[in-house]
Design a protein around this motif. Sequence first.
Motif, mmCIF file in Angstrom:
data_model
loop_
_atom_site.group_PDB
_atom_site.id
_atom_site.type_symbol
_atom_site.label_atom_id
_atom_site.label_comp_id
_atom_site.label_asym_id
_atom_site.label_seq_id
_atom_site.Cartn_x
_atom_site.Cartn_y
_atom_site.Cartn_z
ATOM 1 N N TYR A 42 0.973 -1.370 0.158
ATOM 2 C CA TYR A 42 -0.493 -0.019 -0.005
ATOM 3 C C TYR A 42 0.649 1.438 0.226
ATOM 4 O O TYR A 42 1.427 1.023 0.885
ATOM 5 C CB TYR A 42 -0.872 0.056 1.315
ATOM 6 C CG TYR A 42 -2.051 1.199 0.573
ATOM 7 C CD1 TYR A 42 -3.223 0.961 0.428
ATOM 8 C CD2 TYR A 42 -1.676 2.687 1.668
ATOM 9 C CE1 TYR A 42 -4.444 1.705 0.852
ATOM 10 C CE2 TYR A 42 -3.238 3.447 1.330
ATOM 11 C CZ TYR A 42 -3.697 3.186 1.009
ATOM 12 O OH TYR A 42 -4.865 4.465 0.861
ATOM 13 N N CYS A 44 1.219 5.464 -0.050
ATOM 14 C CA CYS A 44 0.289 6.376 0.267
ATOM 15 C C CYS A 44 0.481 7.828 -0.867
ATOM 16 O O CYS A 44 1.670 7.793 -1.265
ATOM 17 C CB CYS A 44 0.533 6.949 1.397
ATOM 18 S SG CYS A 44 -0.155 6.744 2.804
ATOM 19 N N ASN A 82 -3.738 5.740 -3.071
ATOM 20 C CA ASN A 82 -4.932 6.405 -2.379
ATOM 21 C C ASN A 82 -4.836 7.754 -3.350
ATOM 22 O O ASN A 82 -3.793 7.931 -3.619
ATOM 23 C CB ASN A 82 -5.413 6.375 -1.393
ATOM 24 C CG ASN A 82 -3.587 6.816 -0.185
ATOM 25 O OD1 ASN A 82 -3.132 6.672 -0.398
ATOM 26 N ND2 ASN A 82 -4.732 8.285 -0.092
ATOM 27 N N TRP A 221 -8.568 11.972 7.356
ATOM 28 C CA TRP A 221 -7.930 11.109 6.444
ATOM 29 C C TRP A 221 -7.087 9.782 6.706
ATOM 30 O O TRP A 221 -7.196 9.058 6.129
ATOM 31 C CB TRP A 221 -6.657 12.394 6.842
ATOM 32 C CG TRP A 221 -5.165 12.135 5.669
ATOM 33 C CD1 TRP A 221 -5.423 11.658 4.838
ATOM 34 C CD2 TRP A 221 -4.176 12.540 6.054
ATOM 35 N NE1 TRP A 221 -4.290 11.455 4.305
ATOM 36 C CE2 TRP A 221 -3.758 11.998 5.043
ATOM 37 C CE3 TRP A 221 -3.523 12.588 7.422
ATOM 38 C CZ2 TRP A 221 -1.414 11.951 4.924
ATOM 39 C CZ3 TRP A 221 -1.999 13.603 6.942
ATOM 40 C CH2 TRP A 221 -0.682 12.943 5.955
ATOM 41 N N CYS A 225 -6.686 5.804 4.426
ATOM 42 C CA CYS A 225 -6.070 4.456 3.993
ATOM 43 C C CYS A 225 -6.204 3.171 4.364
ATOM 44 O O CYS A 225 -5.728 2.170 4.215
ATOM 45 C CB CYS A 225 -5.055 5.288 4.278
ATOM 46 S SG CYS A 225 -4.266 6.429 2.730
ATOM 47 N N HIS A 250 -0.669 9.968 10.898
ATOM 48 C CA HIS A 250 -1.144 9.179 9.636
ATOM 49 C C HIS A 250 -1.118 8.063 10.155
ATOM 50 O O HIS A 250 -1.890 7.288 9.709
ATOM 51 C CB HIS A 250 -0.953 9.217 8.267
ATOM 52 C CG HIS A 250 -1.650 8.900 7.135
ATOM 53 N ND1 HIS A 250 -2.826 9.111 6.990
ATOM 54 C CD2 HIS A 250 -1.585 8.772 5.961
ATOM 55 C CE1 HIS A 250 -3.060 8.629 6.341
ATOM 56 N NE2 HIS A 250 -2.086 8.216 5.664
ATOM 57 N N GLU A 254 -3.218 4.723 11.681
ATOM 58 C CA GLU A 254 -3.863 3.639 10.378
ATOM 59 C C GLU A 254 -3.700 2.325 10.811
ATOM 60 O O GLU A 254 -5.171 1.966 10.852
ATOM 61 C CB GLU A 254 -3.275 4.229 9.328
ATOM 62 C CG GLU A 254 -3.348 4.495 8.187
ATOM 63 C CD GLU A 254 -2.847 4.522 6.509
ATOM 64 O OE1 GLU A 254 -2.903 3.553 6.279
ATOM 65 O OE2 GLU A 254 -2.573 5.059 6.257
HETATM 66 ZN ZN ZN Z 1 -2.433 7.312 3.576
#
Ligand code: ZN
Length: 493
Positions: A42, A44, A82, A221, A225, A250, A254
Amino acid sequence: MSAHPTLSGGERTASAEIRFHNTMSGQMEPFVPLEAGVVRSYTCGPTVYDFAHIGNFRTFVFQDVLRRYLKSKGFRVIQVMNLTDVDDRIIQKSAAAGLSIREYTDKYVQAYLDDRTALNLEPPEYIARATEHIDDMVKLIERLTKKGFTYTSEGSTYYRIAKFPAYGKLSKIDVAGMQTGARVDMDRYDKDNARDFALWKAPKPGEHFWETRIGPGRPGWHIECAAMALKYLGDTLDIHSGGVDLTFPHHENEIAEAEAATSKKFVRYWLHAEHLLVDHEKMSKSLGNFATLRELFSHGHKPSSIRFLLASVPYRRQLNFTPESLQGAASSVERLRNFASRLRAEKFPEGSSPEMAGRALRAKEEFDRGLADDLNTAQALAAIFDLVRDANTAMDRGEFRQDDSAVVLTVMENFDAIFAVLRDDDADKLKALGIAPDAPTISDAEIESLIAERQAARKRRDFAASDRIRDELAARGVILEDSRDGTVRWKRK
Ligand code: ZN
Ligand code: AMP
């Protein structure tokens, strides 16, 4: 299970064990994905409130090098990226422009995708827009609520970090003694302000909102994600990456969201790229010290120079950006391209030399060792430039043989599967972006035809005409090199 199921290039070479620096452990760790041969990753992506700057692209190029490297080692990579097309800044800016969020962000999404193409960034398997996944975010928030991790206040839903004892494990912040129940509504804040954060924000007057089961509002935000990563990659990912500034809050948030919901480890390897700096300060929109790709392109810098520069410094080292470093990258790319053309075009004495085959193999192994060592691109590049130097010397001494070309070319192709700078298509890339560089340019076809004219002049011993063409090309920034076998190589200044 093997960390490197196949070797590229056919021949069997000793393949180095892949090791990555994991932010979670703070250590180098052997990389072994959960499922043999498959990497779930993944990335960002950008917040599409403006054009991305080259600091952002430092991280995106690192992510592309990572992806290409894993593919070159035979892994199937499933990468999700994303596009954050709703956040505090987008809400403000689209409202100020009198546009819907979609109208406002579409322009920057397209610009970002076009910029990626210009830099030869491979498309991820999934590109996920946050606004197209609101329902997934709502579902994740509902799961968290069911497990007691949330509370609401004035129409917004917050994550209760006191309920998640592992909070802080990635960024290593100490949450002991923090005031329970203190909240933060902003998407971006610093470690000193670690607090319960907003998962879902109640709309302010005039703001765009979504009508959902958890009330009207918009997502924070971090939930974007977490929800999209879980949706496309399952509960546990192999790699999650971004710039170092994303570590807190961030990525910390997550983890809190995903692991609280699934009770499973969210990410096995966290990879963070250090910043690109200008005058030793982070390049950022807020400091105003940024350059967009398009600005650099319109000043005559080539996509390949920028890609090369951003890829050449290992991702965990800061990269201080200067015009000189960009010039240096441009001449490195030119050197590599000239070498590749020489391999393809020049005629050498028949046969092969065992020394050169051994030399090429050593370069390939050293290149591989560099990248296996936490993507040490500087070491990998040094191996290639050493080979270029040695092979050029052998060619000039008449020791290079015709069959060596293919062997050395394989090493160069292996290099280019990751660095992606050898194709001389910068002019086409700029054209596709509708950018005309300030400096006058001359197309490859025009150069080739002037060279052919000059060759014809030389054949009929019209040296005045031949010199005139050489001078004209020089004035237009093209340098000719006559090889001993009568062929002509050229390069742009
Ligand atoms: Zn992210
Ligand atoms: P953003 O659009 O702000 O969400 O950032 C997109 C990506 O760029 C994130 O992975 C950031 O960590 C990264 N980033 C932002 N500024 C820099 C910089 N100066 N150098 C390297 N990466 C950066």
